[in-house]
Design a protein around this motif. Structure first.
Motif, short mmCIF file in Angstrom:
data_model
loop_
_atom_site.label_atom_id
_atom_site.label_comp_id
_atom_site.label_asym_id
_atom_site.label_seq_id
_atom_site.Cartn_x
_atom_site.Cartn_y
_atom_site.Cartn_z
N VAL A 15 59.57 -14.67 84.56
CA VAL A 15 58.50 -15.51 85.09
C VAL A 15 57.81 -14.82 86.27
N TRP A 16 58.59 -14.10 87.09
CA TRP A 16 57.98 -13.40 88.23
C TRP A 16 56.98 -12.35 87.80
N LYS A 17 57.23 -11.72 86.68
CA LYS A 17 56.27 -10.73 86.18
C LYS A 17 54.94 -11.42 85.86
N VAL A 18 55.02 -12.60 85.27
CA VAL A 18 53.80 -13.37 84.95
C VAL A 18 53.11 -13.81 86.24
N ARG A 19 53.88 -14.31 87.19
CA ARG A 19 53.29 -14.75 88.46
C ARG A 19 52.57 -13.61 89.18
N LEU A 20 53.17 -12.44 89.16
CA LEU A 20 52.54 -11.29 89.81
C LEU A 20 51.24 -10.91 89.12
N ARG A 21 51.24 -10.91 87.81
CA ARG A 21 50.01 -10.59 87.07
C ARG A 21 48.93 -11.64 87.34
N GLU A 22 49.32 -12.90 87.45
CA GLU A 22 48.35 -13.96 87.78
C GLU A 22 47.79 -13.75 89.18
N ALA A 23 48.65 -13.40 90.13
CA ALA A 23 48.19 -13.15 91.50
C ALA A 23 47.25 -11.95 91.55
N ILE A 24 47.54 -10.94 90.76
CA ILE A 24 46.67 -9.77 90.71
C ILE A 24 45.31 -10.16 90.14
N ALA A 25 45.31 -10.94 89.07
CA ALA A 25 44.06 -11.35 88.43
C ALA A 25 43.23 -12.28 89.31
N ASN A 26 43.91 -13.18 90.03
CA ASN A 26 43.21 -14.20 90.82
C ASN A 26 43.05 -13.86 92.30
N GLY A 27 43.89 -12.98 92.80
CA GLY A 27 43.87 -12.67 94.23
C GLY A 27 44.48 -13.76 95.08
N THR A 28 45.15 -14.72 94.43
CA THR A 28 45.80 -15.82 95.15
C THR A 28 47.18 -16.09 94.56
#
Length: 122
Positions: A15-28
């Motif tokens: 799940v952390w891998k997904v969260r990091l990719r989301e943060a990268i995409a969104n900047g938040t």
């Protein structure tokens, strides 16, 4: 040792891998880099440190602890980059198959799997 705890750990780190990719995409992110970098803040880390010394299998516990620390340290760095407008650098770190994050993640998952198999057999 309950092998289900080790399954939870493997799933949580996925799940952390997904969260990091989301943060990268969104900047938040709802998480802050300092907290993410702390290995004792996640549910698995809390569980890992609660295992009594007598129940810590020497073949696995110390290695999992070390890899788990490394995973969180690198995840915190990646999240910091993502939130600092350095999304390309963050994405490179999370995607580099030879990089610290990916290699640590693979080794942690493999070690957790071996621990789970040993716990299930014994």
């Amino acid at each position: 040792m309950d092998p289900r705890e080790l399954n939870k750990a493997m799933a949580a780190h996925g799940v952390w891998k997904v969260r990091l990719r989301e943060a990268i995409a969104n900047g938040t992110s709802e998480f802050d880099p300092f907290t993410v970098s702390q290995d004792h803040e996640c549910e698995f880390g809390k569980w890992l440190y609660r295992i009594p010394d007598a129940d810590r299998p020497p073949a696995f516990w110390e290695k999992v602890k070390e890899l788990h620390e490394q995973f969180h340290r690198e995840a915190g760095r990646i999240l910091h980059l993502a939130l600092s407008g350095k999304g390309e650098e963050a994405l490179a770190r999370v995607s580099d198959l030879r990089g610290d994050f990916v290699q640590t993640s693979i080794e942690l998952t493999n070690t957790l799997q071996a621990w789970k198999e040993a716990a299930s057999a014994g």
